[in-house]
Design a protein around this motif. Structure first.
Motif, PDB file in Angstrom:
ATOM      1  N   THR A   5       0.835  -1.202   0.000  1.00  0.00           N
ATOM      2  CA  THR A   5       0.000   0.000   0.000  1.00  0.00           C
ATOM      3  C   THR A   5       0.873   1.257   0.000  1.00  0.00           C
ATOM      4  OG1 THR A   5      -0.081   0.123   2.412  1.00  0.00           O
ATOM      5  CG2 THR A   5      -1.730  -1.267   1.320  1.00  0.00           C
ATOM      6  N   LEU A   7       1.180   3.232   2.381  1.00  0.00           N
ATOM      7  CA  LEU A   7       1.877   3.273   3.665  1.00  0.00           C
ATOM      8  C   LEU A   7       3.224   2.555   3.579  1.00  0.00           C
ATOM      9  CD1 LEU A   7       1.367   4.325   6.579  1.00  0.00           C
ATOM     10  CD2 LEU A   7       0.604   2.012   7.157  1.00  0.00           C
ATOM     11  N   HIS A   8       3.245   1.406   2.868  1.00  0.00           N
ATOM     12  CA  HIS A   8       4.503   0.669   2.683  1.00  0.00           C
ATOM     13  C   HIS A   8       5.529   1.537   1.953  1.00  0.00           C
ATOM     14  CE1 HIS A   8       1.759  -2.731   3.445  1.00  0.00           C
ATOM     15  NE2 HIS A   8       2.837  -3.445   3.742  1.00  0.00           N
ATOM     16  N   TYR A  11       7.041   4.410   3.944  1.00  0.00           N
ATOM     17  CA  TYR A  11       8.054   3.903   4.879  1.00  0.00           C
ATOM     18  C   TYR A  11       9.375   3.655   4.156  1.00  0.00           C
ATOM     19  CZ  TYR A  11      10.124   1.071   8.614  1.00  0.00           C
ATOM     20  OH  TYR A  11      10.947   0.587   9.583  1.00  0.00           O
ATOM     21  N   MET A  39       3.483   8.878   7.690  1.00  0.00           N
ATOM     22  CA  MET A  39       2.744   7.618   7.812  1.00  0.00           C
ATOM     23  C   MET A  39       1.421   7.849   8.536  1.00  0.00           C
ATOM     24  SD  MET A  39       5.828   4.949   8.714  1.00  0.00           S
ATOM     25  CE  MET A  39       4.754   3.511   8.662  1.00  0.00           C
ATOM     26  N   VAL A  42      -0.977   9.477   6.052  1.00  0.00           N
ATOM     27  CA  VAL A  42      -1.507   8.516   5.071  1.00  0.00           C
ATOM     28  C   VAL A  42      -2.557   7.617   5.712  1.00  0.00           C
ATOM     29  CG1 VAL A  42      -0.907   6.492   3.680  1.00  0.00           C
ATOM     30  CG2 VAL A  42       0.539   8.521   3.612  1.00  0.00           C
ATOM     31  N   ALA A  43      -2.283   7.160   6.943  1.00  0.00           N
ATOM     32  CA  ALA A  43      -3.186   6.212   7.601  1.00  0.00           C
ATOM     33  C   ALA A  43      -4.464   6.889   8.103  1.00  0.00           C
ATOM     34  CB  ALA A  43      -2.471   5.529   8.756  1.00  0.00           C
ATOM     35  N   VAL A 325       2.528  -0.338  14.638  1.00  0.00           N
ATOM     36  CA  VAL A 325       1.651   0.328  13.666  1.00  0.00           C
ATOM     37  C   VAL A 325       0.224   0.354  14.183  1.00  0.00           C
ATOM     38  CG1 VAL A 325       0.560   0.056  11.409  1.00  0.00           C
ATOM     39  CG2 VAL A 325       3.027  -0.050  11.591  1.00  0.00           C
ATOM     40  N   LEU A 329      -1.202   3.859  14.636  1.00  0.00           N
ATOM     41  CA  LEU A 329      -2.021   4.247  13.488  1.00  0.00           C
ATOM     42  C   LEU A 329      -3.398   3.602  13.472  1.00  0.00           C
ATOM     43  CD1 LEU A 329       0.697   4.162  10.679  1.00  0.00           C
ATOM     44  CD2 LEU A 329       0.034   6.056  12.173  1.00  0.00           C
ATOM     45  N   ALA A 333      -4.713   0.078   9.765  1.00  0.00           N
ATOM     46  CA  ALA A 333      -3.679   0.764   8.992  1.00  0.00           C
ATOM     47  C   ALA A 333      -3.054  -0.134   7.940  1.00  0.00           C
ATOM     48  CB  ALA A 333      -2.598   1.304   9.931  1.00  0.00           C
TER      49      ALA A 333
END
Length: 460
Positions: A5, A7-8, A11, A39, A42-43, A325, A329, A333
């Motif tokens: 995603t 999020l990945h 990071y 992050m 985004v989450a 996470v 988040l 997330a």
């Protein structure tokens, strides 16, 4: 395979940014905070949510590292008391009778430094061992640079990178890698001692060669303040016997009751506090109620000085795991089936471009060494541990071995053996220039890193 995603990718991009900053020899706190913020944005899709995530990330990191911060602070507090009453010198002084030649002085100083560093950490141990053994080593002809090398390589190198007793370094690395602390310590042992053996033997050979060629100045005894002239209080003799016995019993208890990880650390920390309190009461009587505050304050000031900058860095790299996470988040997330950002990336890397073990071992060591360029050593271990999980997953190898390898790279480069600004304690106590010590250490340390990386290729 879990679909990657946004999020990945945020990071991963921030990891690359942080590596670039490290290569420029700059601190990485701001990029790490920015990484958590992005992050969070985004989450949670809001600036307020991202702002809250930054603070929550620090809390998660602080919770993970609190035990190590406290135990190191307790040990330093105890060492401050031992230093004030003179017990630290008495604890080492009996060994000086064994030092008769420069060769013995080098190895004896180093081995004493190794043992003391395991229990008291290298920074306090440097002042203790240097103050006692430097004059003795100079008397038998070992140059000050040789004493500095022994203190530095055995203490800030081998002792700090293995850290068997206090377990500060392996705890940070193992937590980021998602493996038990004892796994890093046990599986990393061949690497720790390969690095130590190769580096120290190489350093000793080069030192002896240059001494024979007359390239190193002879000791100047007049410039050294001999420890015999310093005050030693009556309680010091009792303390010098009591402290080794107390920690010796801890070691016995660890084996008998199979204490590992947090339990072993707690035993050491509790012992340090009880020893501090007991000696304070015996020496200062009623005054101990106020006096102990000074030592505890100094201990925790040291602990926060070391770990304060690590918290925001760890906060970002812990975000590569599922639990942090979710804690920061929210439970939604990551996509369903995700094993954490790092594991997901490792699986993706293995499916797209299969990696072999020599490549991942080399990359892990290089990353660890790069993170050490800030002169801390500890600030990069979260990254080293995180990448160990990525690389270990990608090649279906031992994450613990890779984590230990990255830990070695970070500590030996940045913990105080190669980067000049990390060499100041050992250089100062021996009255040599940090740059001179860095030059003497360069070839031995680089040789050790290369050999250790090759050994790791067969152990992953």
């Amino acid at each position: 395979m879990v679909q990657l995603t946004l999020l990945h990718w945020v990071y991963v991009i921030m990891v690359l940014v942080i590596l670039t900053v490290m290569l420029l020899r700059k601190d990485t706190i701001i990029p790490c905070i920015l990484g958590v913020f992005l992050m969070g944005f985004v989450a949670k899709n809001s600036i307020m949510g991202a702002t809250i995530a930054v603070f929550d990330g620090l809390i998660v990191a602080g919770t993970e590292l609190l035990g190590i911060i406290v135990v190191i602070s307790c040990i330093v507090a105890m060492s401050k008391l031992l230093e004030e009453i003179g017990a630290n010198r008495l604890m080492v002084a009996p060994f000086t009778k064994f030092i008769k030649t420069p060769d013995v002085a080098f190895w004896f100083t180093g081995l004493v430094m190794l043992v003391v560093s395991w229990f008291f950490w290298p920074s306090p141990a440097t002042a203790l061992v240097g103050a006692v053994l430097l004059p003795v080593a100079l008397r038998v002809g070992l140059p000050a640079i040789g004493v500095a090398m022994a203190i530095n390589l055995f203490g800030h190198g081998l002792a700090l990178s293995s850290d068997y007793v206090i377990q500060g370094a392996p705890t940070i690395t193992a937590t980021a890698a998602g493996v038990p602390v004892e796994a890093v310590m046990v599986q990393g042992t061949p690497l720790f001692f390969t690095m130590g053996f190769v580096t120290i033997i190489t350093a000793f050979i080069l030192l002896k060669r240059d001494m024979k060629k007359g390239l190193i100045e002879k000791p100047v005894l007049e410039d050294i303040e001999f420890n015999e002239a310093k005050e030693v209080k009556p309680i010091a003799k009792l303390a010098s016997i009591f402290v080794p016995i107390a920690f010796g019993l801890d070691i016995v208890a660890m084996f008998l009751f199979e204490l590992r990880g947090g339990d072993a650390t707690a035993l050491i920390g509790g012992t340090a506090i009880l020893v501090l309190s007991s000696i304070c009461v015996i020496e200062y009587k009623v005054g101990a109620l106020d006096k102990i505050t000074k030592f505890v304050r100094e201990g925790f000031m040291f602990g926060m000085e070391i770990f304060g900058p690590i918290l925001p860095i760890a906060a970002f790299f812990y975000m590569g795991e599922v639990d942090p996470v979710h804690a920061v988040l929210g439970a939604n997330a990551l996509p369903e089936g995700s094993q954490g950002i790092l594991s997901d990336m490792g699986v993706a890397m293995a499916s797209i471009a299969p990696m072999n073990r020599p490549v991942v071992a080399t990359m892990e060591m290089l990353v660890g060494a790069i993170t050490g360029l800030d002169g801390s050593g500890f600030s990069g271990m979260s990254l080293a541990g995180s990448l160990a999980k990525v690389f270990g997953t990608a090649v279906n190898g031992s994450i613990a071995v890779l984590a230990a390898l990255g830990q070695i790279g970070a500590i030996w480069v940045g913990g105080g053996t190669l980067v000049p600004w990390g060499l100041i304690p050992a250089a100062a106590i021996c009255r040599v220039l940090p740059m001179d010590l860095a030059r003497r250490n360069f070839i031995p340390v680089v040789t050790g890193l290369i050999v250790t990386t090759i050994v790791a290729m067969f152990l992953i």
